[in-house]
Write a protein that holds these residues in place. Structure first.
Motif, mmCIF file in Angstrom:
data_model
loop_
_atom_site.group_PDB
_atom_site.id
_atom_site.type_symbol
_atom_site.label_atom_id
_atom_site.label_comp_id
_atom_site.label_asym_id
_atom_site.label_seq_id
_atom_site.Cartn_x
_atom_site.Cartn_y
_atom_site.Cartn_z
ATOM 1 N N GLY A 250 -117.549 -116.662 59.395
ATOM 2 C CA GLY A 250 -116.121 -116.366 59.382
ATOM 3 C C GLY A 250 -115.738 -115.183 58.526
ATOM 4 N N VAL A 251 -116.717 -114.492 57.939
ATOM 5 C CA VAL A 251 -116.437 -113.335 57.091
ATOM 6 C C VAL A 251 -116.044 -112.139 57.954
ATOM 7 N N ARG A 252 -114.983 -111.475 57.565
ATOM 8 C CA ARG A 252 -114.610 -110.213 58.202
ATOM 9 C C ARG A 252 -115.331 -109.090 57.472
ATOM 10 N N VAL A 253 -116.281 -108.443 58.134
ATOM 11 C CA VAL A 253 -117.096 -107.402 57.516
ATOM 12 C C VAL A 253 -116.580 -106.037 57.954
ATOM 13 N N LEU A 254 -116.202 -105.207 56.998
ATOM 14 C CA LEU A 254 -115.715 -103.854 57.272
ATOM 15 C C LEU A 254 -116.685 -102.849 56.665
ATOM 16 N N THR A 255 -117.238 -101.974 57.485
ATOM 17 C CA THR A 255 -118.119 -100.908 57.001
ATOM 18 C C THR A 255 -117.467 -99.552 57.227
ATOM 19 N N ASN A 256 -117.989 -98.537 56.524
ATOM 20 C CA ASN A 256 -117.397 -97.196 56.575
ATOM 21 C C ASN A 256 -115.919 -97.226 56.171
ATOM 22 N N VAL A 257 -115.584 -98.097 55.234
ATOM 23 C CA VAL A 257 -114.201 -98.220 54.765
ATOM 24 C C VAL A 257 -114.190 -97.976 53.257
ATOM 25 N N ARG A 258 -113.481 -96.955 52.845
ATOM 26 C CA ARG A 258 -113.421 -96.613 51.424
ATOM 27 C C ARG A 258 -112.130 -97.158 50.820
ATOM 28 N N VAL A 259 -112.265 -97.789 49.662
ATOM 29 C CA VAL A 259 -111.114 -98.325 48.944
ATOM 30 C C VAL A 259 -110.528 -97.238 48.058
ATOM 31 N N THR A 260 -109.218 -97.051 48.129
ATOM 32 C CA THR A 260 -108.553 -96.019 47.329
ATOM 33 C C THR A 260 -107.713 -96.586 46.199
ATOM 34 N N GLU A 261 -107.389 -97.879 46.269
ATOM 35 C CA GLU A 261 -106.549 -98.456 45.229
ATOM 36 C C GLU A 261 -106.653 -99.984 45.264
ATOM 37 N N ALA A 262 -106.508 -100.572 44.096
ATOM 38 C CA ALA A 262 -106.395 -102.031 43.991
ATOM 39 C C ALA A 262 -105.077 -102.344 43.300
ATOM 40 N N ALA A 263 -104.210 -103.051 44.006
ATOM 41 C CA ALA A 263 -102.932 -103.481 43.454
ATOM 42 C C ALA A 263 -102.974 -104.996 43.266
ATOM 43 N N PRO A 264 -101.972 -105.607 42.628
ATOM 44 C CA PRO A 264 -101.978 -107.062 42.495
ATOM 45 C C PRO A 264 -102.077 -107.761 43.845
ATOM 46 N N HIS A 265 -103.177 -108.475 44.075
ATOM 47 C CA HIS A 265 -103.420 -109.249 45.296
ATOM 48 C C HIS A 265 -103.525 -108.376 46.556
ATOM 49 N N VAL A 266 -103.813 -107.080 46.397
ATOM 50 C CA VAL A 266 -103.919 -106.181 47.559
ATOM 51 C C VAL A 266 -105.002 -105.140 47.313
ATOM 52 N N ILE A 267 -105.846 -104.931 48.311
ATOM 53 C CA ILE A 267 -106.791 -103.813 48.328
ATOM 54 C C ILE A 267 -106.286 -102.808 49.351
#
Length: 444
Positions: A250-267
């Motif tokens: 049931g894991v949603r796997v995302l590749t080639n996705v770069r994280v630009t910010e981490a906010a409270p309870h949000v990526i």
């Protein structure tokens, strides 16, 4: 201590090891067993009171492993093996005076227990491991949890159980509600992948511990990897098999996705997608502690100490470094020795041999790294990996029961390395019994 037949005081050779991880703990055991306290003073400086094998932290975080039963107390271990243990944190090194400066020791309220002080050394070994690398991504330090140590793993487990209880309560009050525990894991390496799988194993057991309406279907896990695939250290076929197993859970796997910010309870991703989560975990990349950049020793861009083939630092032959906190480029290789537990154990043996050689006036030997492969455990669902070396005639991909057997043997080898054959074998036997008698989850 006095020399026989004279009054001249003889100073003990003092070897200070900073860091009681896999490599550091094995090294002080070997040194203590070899020299004891008669003519040598072996000192372990460690900021924690107990040791737990870092590859097990994802199980501690999920509640599948009770660290109180598997941890090693440094005080009892040092008494058994003839070295001394100092609780403290490395602040700096005075190379001219050959002294380690230890930061003030504070209690939970911030009150000073022990003031800043120094320990002299004849030889210094730095083995403080690594921490997660957030690559300067805004908001990660404030909003994401990390599994760098037991404190981080315990914090995650406690918050996980709180959210599971919340969802269970909501579903009890309204059976038609569609409540979930949302977890976002950044980093598709071994830590991120193993944590994702272990969470499903733990969630399936919660119904036996009072959360009757909660099961693995109440989890929503998103695994984000910036690279083209998860588990880059494994052959592509095994990485694909691991991803298929995660997606089946049931894991949603995302590749080639770069994280630009981490906010409270949000990526927040580079594309602008906002992925919400009750729990945010950062497991992408490693770096050494920033304190190493201030020691007047050569470091690389991620603060690792650059070492020679002998594992001595490039600017001071009396200072060695090993494990994740060092950068060791061996001849004929295009990349440094990878930060793995197997490398730390191999380095511990080489540093031990070279300390003995140097004290006996013999030439030091170069470190030789033997890559035995990589293994990743998907909890009880699967294990995948590759073995390398003369044992298998090169490289062999393995999965299933064989992979799980080899994976389990790695921890057993670690127990023998830090406890010796007698106690290590006894602990392996106790561990087998505990698998039957222990609760399936740690819920406190």
């Amino acid at each position: 201590m006095r020399r026989q037949g004279g009054n001249e005081l003889e100073r003990k050779t003092q070897i200070v090891v900073v860091g009681g991880g896999a490599g550091g703990l094995e090294l002080v055991r070997r040194l203590g067993a070899r020299y004891g306290r008669k003519r040598h003073d072996i000192i372990l400086l460690e900021k924690n009171r107990t040791h737990i094998w870092k590859p097990l932290l994802h199980e501690v975080a999920a509640g599948s492993l009770d660290a109180n039963l598997d941890e090693v107390g440094y005080r009892s271990h040092c008494h058994r093996w003839g070295y001394r243990y100092f609780l403290g944190t490395l602040e700096s090194v005075d190379r001219a005076r050959q002294q380690v400066i230890i930061a003030p020791l504070l209690d939970e309220d911030g009150s000073e227990i022990i003031a800043r002080h120094t320990i002299r050394y004849d030889y210094l070994v730095i083995a403080i491991g690594s921490i997660s690398n957030d690559f300067g991504t805004p908001g990660v330090a404030e909003n994401c949890m990390r599994l760098d140590d037991r404190t981080g793993a315990d914090r995650f487990r406690n918050r996980l159980l709180d959210h599971c209880l919340r969802v269970s309560r909501e579903m009890t009050e309204d059976p038609s509600c569609d409540a979930h525990v949302r977890i976002v894991i950044v980093g598709g390496g071994a830590t991120g992948v193993e944590l994702a799988a272990e969470l499903y194993n733990a969630a399936a057991a919660l119904k036996y511990y009072g959360l009757e309406v909660f099961d693995e279907s109440r989890l929503q896990i998103t695994l984000i990897e910036a690279g083209p695939r998860i588990l880059p250290a494994l052959p592509e076929r095994l990485a694909e098999a691991a991803q298929a197993e995660l997606e089946a859970l049931g894991v949603r796997v995302l590749t080639n996705v770069r994280v630009t910010e981490a906010a409270p309870h949000v990526i927040v991703t580079e594309s602008g997608e906002r992925i919400e989560g009750d729990l945010l975990v950062w497991a992408a990349g490693v770096k050494a502690s920033p304190v190493l950049a201030n020691l007047d020793l050569e470091t690389n861009r991620i603060n690792q100490l650059v070492v020679k083939e002998t594992l001595q630092t490039t600017r001071d032959p009396r200072i060695f470094a090993m494990g994740d906190c060092c950068s060791c480029m061996l001849p004929g290789r295009t990349a440094p020795v990878p930060p793995r537990a197997q490398a730390a154990h191999q380095m511990a043996r080489t540093v031990f041999d070279n300390l003995v050689r140097d004290m006996n006036g013999k030439p030091l030997k170069p470190f030789v790294y033997h890559d035995h492969g990589s293994l990743v455990s998907l909890s009880r669902f699967s294990t995948v990996g590759s073995l390398m070396g003369s044992l298998v005639g090169g490289r062999m991909a393995i999965e299933g029961r064989l992979a799980r057997l080899v994976y389990t043997s790695l921890y057993r080898m670690h127990l023998v390395a830090i406890h010796g054959w007698l106690k290590g074998s006894a602990l392996i036997l106790v561990g087998q019994v505990n698998r039957i008698v222990r609760p399936r989850l740690k819920l406190h």
